[in-house]
Design a protein around this motif. Structure first.
Motif, mmCIF file in Angstrom:
data_model
loop_
_atom_site.group_PDB
_atom_site.id
_atom_site.type_symbol
_atom_site.label_atom_id
_atom_site.label_comp_id
_atom_site.label_asym_id
_atom_site.label_seq_id
_atom_site.Cartn_x
_atom_site.Cartn_y
_atom_site.Cartn_z
ATOM 1 N N PRO A 219 0.812 -1.222 0.000
ATOM 2 C CA PRO A 219 0.000 0.000 0.000
ATOM 3 C C PRO A 219 0.847 1.273 0.000
ATOM 4 N N PHE A 220 1.936 1.287 0.781
ATOM 5 C CA PHE A 220 2.768 2.489 0.812
ATOM 6 C C PHE A 220 3.489 2.675 -0.516
ATOM 7 N N ARG A 221 3.890 1.559 -1.126
ATOM 8 C CA ARG A 221 4.533 1.663 -2.437
ATOM 9 C C ARG A 221 3.591 2.290 -3.458
ATOM 10 N N ARG A 222 2.324 1.894 -3.410
ATOM 11 C CA ARG A 222 1.332 2.492 -4.318
ATOM 12 C C ARG A 222 1.125 3.967 -3.987
ATOM 13 N N LEU A 223 1.148 4.304 -2.708
ATOM 14 C CA LEU A 223 1.005 5.703 -2.297
ATOM 15 C C LEU A 223 2.172 6.545 -2.807
ATOM 16 N N VAL A 224 3.376 5.992 -2.773
ATOM 17 C CA VAL A 224 4.550 6.715 -3.264
ATOM 18 C C VAL A 224 4.432 6.966 -4.768
ATOM 19 N N ILE A 225 3.992 5.958 -5.521
ATOM 20 C CA ILE A 225 3.826 6.138 -6.972
ATOM 21 C C ILE A 225 2.787 7.217 -7.252
ATOM 22 N N PHE A 226 1.667 7.155 -6.515
ATOM 23 C CA PHE A 226 0.655 8.211 -6.650
ATOM 24 C C PHE A 226 1.264 9.584 -6.387
ATOM 25 N N GLY A 227 2.021 9.695 -5.296
ATOM 26 C CA GLY A 227 2.608 10.980 -4.935
ATOM 27 C C GLY A 227 3.572 11.500 -5.980
ATOM 28 N N LEU A 228 4.377 10.612 -6.549
ATOM 29 C CA LEU A 228 5.337 11.033 -7.580
ATOM 30 C C LEU A 228 4.619 11.573 -8.805
ATOM 31 N N MET A 333 -6.777 19.592 0.684
ATOM 32 C CA MET A 333 -7.155 18.191 0.862
ATOM 33 C C MET A 333 -5.937 17.284 0.920
ATOM 34 N N LEU A 334 -4.927 17.608 0.139
ATOM 35 C CA LEU A 334 -3.727 16.766 0.095
ATOM 36 C C LEU A 334 -2.918 16.879 1.381
ATOM 37 N N SER A 335 -2.801 18.081 1.925
ATOM 38 C CA SER A 335 -1.896 18.316 3.052
ATOM 39 C C SER A 335 -2.256 17.545 4.314
ATOM 40 N N PRO A 336 -3.538 17.372 4.682
ATOM 41 C CA PRO A 336 -3.817 16.558 5.865
ATOM 42 C C PRO A 336 -3.824 15.062 5.573
ATOM 43 N N VAL A 337 -4.248 14.678 4.360
ATOM 44 C CA VAL A 337 -4.470 13.256 4.076
ATOM 45 C C VAL A 337 -3.163 12.515 3.813
ATOM 46 N N MET A 338 -2.271 13.095 3.028
ATOM 47 C CA MET A 338 -1.047 12.382 2.642
ATOM 48 C C MET A 338 -0.193 12.010 3.859
ATOM 49 N N PRO A 339 0.165 12.935 4.750
ATOM 50 C CA PRO A 339 0.964 12.535 5.914
ATOM 51 C C PRO A 339 0.196 11.656 6.893
ATOM 52 N N ALA A 340 -1.127 11.858 7.010
ATOM 53 C CA ALA A 340 -1.911 11.014 7.909
ATOM 54 C C ALA A 340 -1.922 9.572 7.425
ATOM 55 N N LEU A 341 -2.085 9.374 6.114
ATOM 56 C CA LEU A 341 -2.076 8.023 5.564
ATOM 57 C C LEU A 341 -0.687 7.404 5.660
ATOM 58 N N THR A 342 0.348 8.207 5.430
ATOM 59 C CA THR A 342 1.720 7.712 5.574
ATOM 60 C C THR A 342 1.963 7.179 6.972
ATOM 61 N N ASN A 343 1.543 7.934 7.980
ATOM 62 C CA ASN A 343 1.781 7.521 9.369
ATOM 63 C C ASN A 343 0.809 6.443 9.826
ATOM 64 N N ALA A 344 -0.329 6.295 9.153
ATOM 65 C CA ALA A 344 -1.224 5.180 9.449
ATOM 66 C C ALA A 344 -0.615 3.864 8.970
ATOM 67 N N LEU A 345 0.166 3.913 7.907
ATOM 68 C CA LEU A 345 0.824 2.718 7.380
ATOM 69 C C LEU A 345 2.139 2.416 8.101
ATOM 70 N N ALA A 346 2.733 3.426 8.716
ATOM 71 C CA ALA A 346 4.059 3.274 9.320
ATOM 72 C C ALA A 346 3.975 2.563 10.666
ATOM 73 N N THR A 347 5.073 1.915 11.017
ATOM 74 C CA THR A 347 5.241 1.388 12.371
ATOM 75 C C THR A 347 6.113 2.359 13.154
ATOM 76 N N ASP A 348 6.045 2.276 14.480
ATOM 77 C CA ASP A 348 6.845 3.182 15.306
ATOM 78 C C ASP A 348 8.335 3.029 15.024
ATOM 79 N N GLU A 349 8.784 1.779 14.793
ATOM 80 C CA GLU A 349 10.218 1.542 14.575
ATOM 81 C C GLU A 349 10.713 2.112 13.254
#
Length: 429
Positions: A219-228, A333-349
């Motif tokens: 999912p994050f890989r797809r998000l990165v492609i979208f972002g690029l 719309m992009l500014s709150p959603v993109m980092p929120a989704l990134t951190n929803a996919l991320a682990t603390d480590e």
């Protein structure tokens, strides 16, 4: 709406205050770097462009290393020295007197800025929960634009090419502004430290897998492609493509371009809180798809202004301003959603690496976008450029929609933190 958007923890509120102060300093200098290097310090246009491009290349190269350091040592230990380095570098711009010194100073600034964005996003994510994170990131973006706009208005009334001391003053003030978030972070000794789960032997760090684990996250890989795709055809075109098309094809004056950028800032500051409220409980992937459609609509309006051209100067100017304002609405719309989704996919480590890769999207598109904009605008009186950026933004919308099946309802923002079901305990074997 402002009260609702504010984070619950006072530490997060103070971090946002630091963002506002540093953004005012950034706004003081952001519009004038090229003019300062060429008209005040005597660099040629080519050398000044190389100096600015060098900054972007160094920042991009160091971003992955910054993410690793954030995860290994904690965001606090990385962001604090970077803010100090950034302050020293920005203040040193007042002393630039040659191409060599300009390259040296921009290298120093790039070292400092390489970790600040990812580090601050990591800190904000650690101080907020899933239910409020999207609102806080949106508020952070609004404060950033408010600060930049305020700083730009102040410096625009002060700087004078005939008086180099005016430029030296704004760069020194910018340096002071970067020390403000550093001082705020120093007053919060427990903020930005490495999570307990990430501490321990190096073997534990190896188990996280580093960037390989991040890249294996489908999912994050797809998000990165979208972002690029979106940023290459969107954000990266504002500084070069938008201005060049407006002046050369639409034939408006640079002053109209300045008004358009001001309209962009006003749109963001006035509508961000309302957009944050409307996005709550709604699909993040659909919001990202809407961003692509809004960006495409903005470029179509600019293309229509190019068709009108000098035949109706007022209508053409209104088209340029409207394009920038519509684009700003998409940014809210992009500014709150993109980092929120990134951190929803991320682990603390691995949160630092996730945020570093997310920030690298803007660095990569910032190199690709300006390089491609010039030739495309020169083809068929800019029509090829309009077709490419519109098509790219719509393709990004399709990529966002394809991401939805890969996410859980909570990751997609369709469930609040309170509604997220608790996992059933595993039965003992």
């Amino acid at each position: 709406m402002l009260r609702r958007a504010l984070p619950a923890r006072p530490e997060a509120r103070r971090i946002l205050l630091g963002t506002l102060f540093s953004a005012v300093g950034r706004g003081l200098t952001l519009p004038f770097l090229f003019i300062y290097l060429t008209d005040v310090r005597g660099l040629t246009d080519t050398r000044a462009g190389l100096v600015i491009g060098w900054f972007g290349a160094v920042t991009l190269a160091l971003s992955p290393l910054a993410g690793t350091f954030i995860d290994r040592f904690g965001a606090r230990r990385v962001v604090l020295p970077c803010l100090v380095i950034e302050a020293i570098g920005v203040g040193s711009l007042a002393l630039v007197d040659s191409t060599a010194s300009a390259f040296g100073v921009m290298t120093l600034i790039a070292v400092g800025s390489s970790a600040i964005w990812a580090g601050q996003n990591t800190i904000l994510a650690s101080l907020t929960d899933d239910g409020e994170r999207q609102r806080v990131f949106g508020l952070n973006f609004a404060l950033l634009n408010l600060g930049i706009g305020t700083g730009g208005l102040i410096s625009g009334a002060v700087v004078d090419v005939a008086r180099p001391v005016t430029f030296e003053v704004i760069y020194l003030l910018d340096a002071v502004s970067y020390l403000t978030p550093a001082l705020i972070l120093l007053t919060l000794p427990h903020v930005g430290r490495r999570p307990v789960a990430a501490t321990g032997a190096k073997a534990a760090d190896r188990r996280t897998g580093g960037y390989l684990t991040v890249l294996r996250d489908r999912p994050f890989r797809r998000l990165v492609i979208f972002g690029l795709v979106l940023t290459t055809c969107g954000y990266a075109q504002i500084e070069v493509g938008f201005a060049a098309y407006s002046v050369r094809v639409v034939e408006v004056t640079p002053r109209v371009v300045a008004w358009a950028l001001a309209a962009n800032t006003v749109m963001i500051v006035l509508s961000q809180l309302l957009v944050i409220r409307r996005l709550e409980g709604r699909s993040r992937t659909r919001a990202l798809a809407t961003v692509g459609a809004v960006f495409a609509g903005a470029w179509l309006v600019l293309g229509a202004a190019g068709v009108v051209g000098s035949g109706n100067a007022l209508l053409a100017a209104l088209g340029v301003v409207a394009c920038s304002a519509i684009f700003g609405f998409g940014e809210t719309m992009l500014s709150p959603v993109m980092p929120a989704l990134t951190n929803a996919l991320a682990t603390d480590e691995l949160r630092g690496r996730y945020n570093a890769m997310s920030s690298m999207i803007f660095g990569i598109s910032g190199v690709v976008g300006p390089v491609t904009a010039g030739p495309l605008i020169g083809a068929a009186n800019g029509r090829v450029w309009v077709a490419v950026v519109v098509g790219g933004c719509l393709a990004a919308s399709l990529l966002a929609l394809s991401l939805r099946p890969l996410l859980t309802a909570a990751q997609d923002g369709r469930l609040t933190a309170a509604e997220t079901p608790e996992p059933e305990p595993a039965r003992a074997t």
